[in-house]
Write a protein that holds these residues in place. Structure first.
Motif, mmCIF file in Angstrom:
data_model
loop_
_atom_site.group_PDB
_atom_site.id
_atom_site.type_symbol
_atom_site.label_atom_id
_atom_site.label_comp_id
_atom_site.label_asym_id
_atom_site.label_seq_id
_atom_site.Cartn_x
_atom_site.Cartn_y
_atom_site.Cartn_z
ATOM 1 N N VAL A 143 0.840 -1.209 0.000
ATOM 2 C CA VAL A 143 0.000 0.000 0.000
ATOM 3 C C VAL A 143 0.866 1.247 0.000
ATOM 4 C CG1 VAL A 143 -1.693 1.321 1.318
ATOM 5 C CG2 VAL A 143 -1.920 -1.145 1.154
ATOM 6 N N GLN A 144 1.907 1.241 0.826
ATOM 7 C CA GLN A 144 2.791 2.398 0.921
ATOM 8 C C GLN A 144 3.504 2.651 -0.400
ATOM 9 O OE1 GLN A 144 5.796 2.028 3.926
ATOM 10 N NE2 GLN A 144 6.460 4.141 3.757
ATOM 11 N N SER A 145 4.015 1.612 -1.013
ATOM 12 C CA SER A 145 4.720 1.764 -2.283
ATOM 13 C C SER A 145 3.785 2.258 -3.380
ATOM 14 C CB SER A 145 5.355 0.429 -2.695
ATOM 15 O OG SER A 145 6.375 0.059 -1.789
ATOM 16 N N LEU A 146 2.564 1.740 -3.418
ATOM 17 C CA LEU A 146 1.619 2.166 -4.443
ATOM 18 C C LEU A 146 1.183 3.615 -4.227
ATOM 19 C CD1 LEU A 146 -0.607 -1.023 -4.872
ATOM 20 C CD2 LEU A 146 1.080 -0.100 -6.472
ATOM 21 N N PHE A 147 1.098 4.045 -2.985
ATOM 22 C CA PHE A 147 0.788 5.452 -2.720
ATOM 23 C C PHE A 147 1.858 6.348 -3.326
ATOM 24 C CE2 PHE A 147 1.529 9.247 -0.174
ATOM 25 C CZ PHE A 147 0.283 9.850 -0.197
ATOM 26 N N PHE A 148 3.120 6.030 -3.069
ATOM 27 C CA PHE A 148 4.198 6.840 -3.626
ATOM 28 C C PHE A 148 4.287 6.687 -5.149
ATOM 29 C CE2 PHE A 148 5.925 6.553 0.801
ATOM 30 C CZ PHE A 148 5.900 7.916 1.052
ATOM 31 N N GLY A 149 3.869 5.518 -5.658
ATOM 32 C CA GLY A 149 3.785 5.362 -7.108
ATOM 33 C C GLY A 149 2.759 6.309 -7.698
ATOM 34 N N GLY A 150 1.617 6.464 -7.013
ATOM 35 C CA GLY A 150 0.625 7.436 -7.452
ATOM 36 C C GLY A 150 1.160 8.855 -7.378
ATOM 37 N N ALA B 26 2.752 13.857 -9.842
ATOM 38 C CA ALA B 26 3.715 14.963 -9.887
ATOM 39 C C ALA B 26 4.031 15.344 -11.327
ATOM 40 C CB ALA B 26 4.989 14.572 -9.145
ATOM 41 N N GLY B 27 4.201 14.348 -12.194
ATOM 42 C CA GLY B 27 4.494 14.634 -13.594
ATOM 43 C C GLY B 27 3.324 15.281 -14.300
ATOM 44 N N ILE B 28 2.116 14.765 -14.079
ATOM 45 C CA ILE B 28 0.933 15.282 -14.770
ATOM 46 C C ILE B 28 0.580 16.690 -14.299
ATOM 47 C CG2 ILE B 28 -1.562 14.967 -15.073
ATOM 48 C CD1 ILE B 28 -1.056 11.964 -15.125
ATOM 49 N N PHE B 29 0.502 16.879 -12.995
ATOM 50 C CA PHE B 29 0.116 18.194 -12.491
ATOM 51 C C PHE B 29 1.255 19.209 -12.616
ATOM 52 C CE2 PHE B 29 -3.109 15.581 -10.320
ATOM 53 C CZ PHE B 29 -4.232 16.277 -10.722
ATOM 54 N N GLY B 30 2.492 18.726 -12.661
ATOM 55 C CA GLY B 30 3.590 19.642 -12.941
ATOM 56 C C GLY B 30 3.452 20.247 -14.325
ATOM 57 N N HIS B 31 3.037 19.436 -15.300
ATOM 58 C CA HIS B 31 2.821 19.939 -16.662
ATOM 59 C C HIS B 31 1.585 20.829 -16.740
ATOM 60 C CE1 HIS B 31 2.634 20.063 -21.023
ATOM 61 N NE2 HIS B 31 1.397 19.603 -20.966
ATOM 62 N N LEU B 32 0.490 20.404 -16.103
ATOM 63 C CA LEU B 32 -0.751 21.183 -16.169
ATOM 64 C C LEU B 32 -0.606 22.548 -15.510
ATOM 65 C CD1 LEU B 32 -3.442 18.436 -15.445
ATOM 66 C CD2 LEU B 32 -2.962 19.557 -17.631
ATOM 67 N N SER B 33 0.192 22.627 -14.456
ATOM 68 C CA SER B 33 0.368 23.911 -13.778
ATOM 69 C C SER B 33 1.215 24.872 -14.595
ATOM 70 C CB SER B 33 1.009 23.704 -12.400
ATOM 71 O OG SER B 33 2.295 23.149 -12.530
ATOM 72 N N THR C 10 -5.234 8.641 -4.121
ATOM 73 C CA THR C 10 -4.857 9.727 -3.208
ATOM 74 C C THR C 10 -3.415 10.146 -3.451
ATOM 75 O OG1 THR C 10 -6.359 8.828 -1.530
ATOM 76 C CG2 THR C 10 -4.770 10.466 -0.802
ATOM 77 N N GLY C 11 -2.543 9.176 -3.687
ATOM 78 C CA GLY C 11 -1.160 9.501 -4.018
ATOM 79 C C GLY C 11 -1.063 10.292 -5.307
ATOM 80 N N PHE C 12 -1.900 9.954 -6.283
ATOM 81 C CA PHE C 12 -1.912 10.664 -7.568
ATOM 82 C C PHE C 12 -2.186 12.159 -7.366
ATOM 83 C CE2 PHE C 12 -4.621 12.323 -11.020
ATOM 84 C CZ PHE C 12 -3.724 12.262 -12.068
ATOM 85 N N SER C 13 -3.167 12.487 -6.543
ATOM 86 C CA SER C 13 -3.480 13.897 -6.306
ATOM 87 C C SER C 13 -2.495 14.545 -5.340
ATOM 88 C CB SER C 13 -4.913 14.036 -5.772
ATOM 89 O OG SER C 13 -5.118 13.243 -4.627
#
Length: 529
Positions: free
Chosen positions: A134-141, A146-153, A193-196
């Motif tokens: 669970v912890q690893s998948l959270f950080f995977g999200g 980070a990549g997607i919202f870094g571009h959108l911002s 949740t990690g994704f956002s």
């Protein structure tokens, strides 16, 4: 014979110059001041103020989002903990036994199965790996977000728009997590949740520091991590009050809703983002608001401009170019030799730093002390590192401080790998770990402001997104290093600290350098320097 030619005298009001004046103002004796175009950094220094009341209020309100990121990231420490257990009355179990060796029904979780996900879904013994998953998948999200919202911002949403979206998603996914009927649903919602969450810190950091002047930007940027550590400390108190994991997820998600409705309306979009999007009027409006709130004034003939437009004397050309929308992506950063090397180095440094920082932090759950107190002490212990780096960053510069903090951490981690785990050596090894995380916490704080100054506005959040992705990859791998046990984790952390310091040697110093707006503006500025 002398001939006298009479002189004809004209009245003053009939006299006219042979060459008419250039304009009406010159005829009247008034000279209109020439148009002055300034980049944002120069305008902040000259007319607005580098860190007045406007920047202070904006910085504090925006940086509160870091506490929200701490809530959603560190909540797993309490929600996924293994609670205490006790024997059922009349059974033949022994409290000192391993729970995996006991028969079902002979023991019970203290406080009931709702205390944590481990207790509710039996994530012990052969199922214990699911907690780490669970912890690893959270950080995977986080890495994906980070990549997607870094571009959108950097592009369509802007800094404030992206921050609004990720906070709404965090609140939504956090509340849904509290309703998880089974483990698989829980894993999926933690991934989302990690994704956002991956976009919260980088959007808040850039939005908070871009309106700050160059001489104050370093200490301001270094101060953002106080909000993250304060969020962790506050979370330990929230977890103490809300003992069950479902109520804890609700309590840690509600602040995101409050932030969206009560704080975000008072936060402004970045004037630098408006500038690269061709919305110069909006950028100028914010700059005038900054000056007015700070008790300053921008003359009517002064206008904000991008780096490469400051010296553009052709008014028509300037007006046409200022309306252009300039966009950038990670491809653009990799195409330029100047930013390509910087991006590769920043990604590598963030990866090694994250392995050390998160790896050493995970040891908190292994300490045989009160979990709430341990998390609180760990959060408070990082703050002196933030203070020292904030004080020293403008005295020694980003590069020497980055190298020094990583090598400081690396040396103590390597020393800890040679210490035993018994008697006095156990205490010394623990001290080495504390000093190791002290140094790396300072580095982690420094890297955000350093990376921000290394890239122009058009790709700044994109580059920070890549750096954050690398950090999340390090966070994913850190638990696997920890389970090796013995002195191996300390040795790995030490090597990562030394390697990270070496990579920092190849980055340029950014102390007192301007924040460039475009790739061409950065190239021209670096060539002039």
């Amino acid at each position: 014979m002398t001939t006298n030619t009479p002189t004809l005298s004209l009245p003053d009001d009939l006299r006219s110059p042979l060459i008419p004046p250039d304009d009406k103002n010159r005829l009247d004796g008034h000279h209109e001041p020439p148009v002055e175009r300034l980049c944002i950094d120069v305008m902040l220094r000259k007319y607005c103020g580098e860190f007045g009341y406007w920047q202070f209020k904006h910085f504090v309100l925006t940086s509160m989002a870091w506490a929200l990121e701490a809530f959603h990231t560190m909540v797993m420490i309490f929600a996924d903990r293994e609670p205490d257990w006790s024997c059922e009355p009349g059974s033949d179990c022994v409290v000192t036994s391993d729970v995996c060796a006991l028969q079902p029904g002979t023991w019970r979780w203290d406080g009931g199965s709702g205390m944590s996900t481990v207790a509710e879904w039996g994530l012990v013994c052969g199922q214990k790996y699911k907690v780490g998953l669970v912890q690893s998948l959270f950080f995977g999200g986080c890495m994906i977000g980070a990549g997607i919202f870094g571009h959108l911002s950097d592009s369509k949403l802007g800094r404030k728009g992206s921050l609004t979206v990720v906070c709404i998603l965090n609140a939504l996914f956090g509340l849904l997590t509290s309703l998880s009927p089974n483990y698989l649903t829980y894993v999926l919602l933690r991934l989302l949740t990690g994704f956002s969450t991956g976009g919260v810190g980088l959007c808040a950091f850039v939005l908070a520091t871009e309106p700050v002047g160059p001489s104050k930007r370093g200490i301001a940027g270094m101060s953002t991590f106080y909000f993250f550590s304060s969020g962790i400390a506050l979370l330990s108190g929230i977890a103490y009050v809300f003992q069950t994991w479902r109520s804890l997820y609700i309590a840690s998600s509600v602040p995101s809703i409050l932030f969206v409705f009560l704080i975000l309306p008072f936060i402004s979009e970045s004037p630098r983002w408006y500038l690269i999007r061709g919305q110069t009027d909006n950028a100028m409006s914010i700059m005038r608001a900054i000056a007015a709130t700070n008790g300053r004034c921008i003359p009517e003939n002064v206008y904000v401009a991008r780096d490469e437009e400051v010296k553009d004397n052709d008014q028509k050309s300037f007006e046409a170019r200022s309306k252009e929308v300039i966009t950038g992506s990670v491809v653009d950063a990799l195409k330029s030799p100047l930013t390509r090397i910087r991006l590769i180095l920043v990604v590598g440094i963030n990866f090694t730093c994250s392995v050390v920082y998160y790896g050493l932090s995970l040891n908190v759950v292994n300490l045989e002390t009160n979990l709430y107190v341990s998390v609180l002490v760990n959060a408070v212990a990082e703050m002196p590192a933030f203070f020292l780096t904030a004080v020293l960053i403008d005295r020694f510069g980003r590069k020497p401080l980055g190298v020094g903090t990583q090598w400081f951490s690396g040396i103590f981690c390597i020393a800890g790998s040679f210490m035993g785990n018994e008697g006095a050596w156990k205490v010394i090894r623990m001290l080495c770990g504390v000093l190791g995380i002290f140094g790396m916490a300072g580095t982690y704080n420094l890297l955000f402001i350093y990376a921000m100054e290394l890239f122009p506005t058009v790709v700044r959040n994109t580059a920070l997104g890549c750096a954050t992705q690398a950090a999340q990859l390090g966070a994913i791998l850190a638990p696997f290093v920890v389970v090796m046990g013995g002195g191996i984790p300390f040795l790995v952390f030490g090597v990562c600290g030394i390697v990270g310091g070496l990579l920092t040697f190849y980055l340029p110093e950014t102390l007192n350098k301007p924040l460039y707006d475009t790739m061409d503006g950065m190239a021209d500025g670096e060539n002039e320097a």
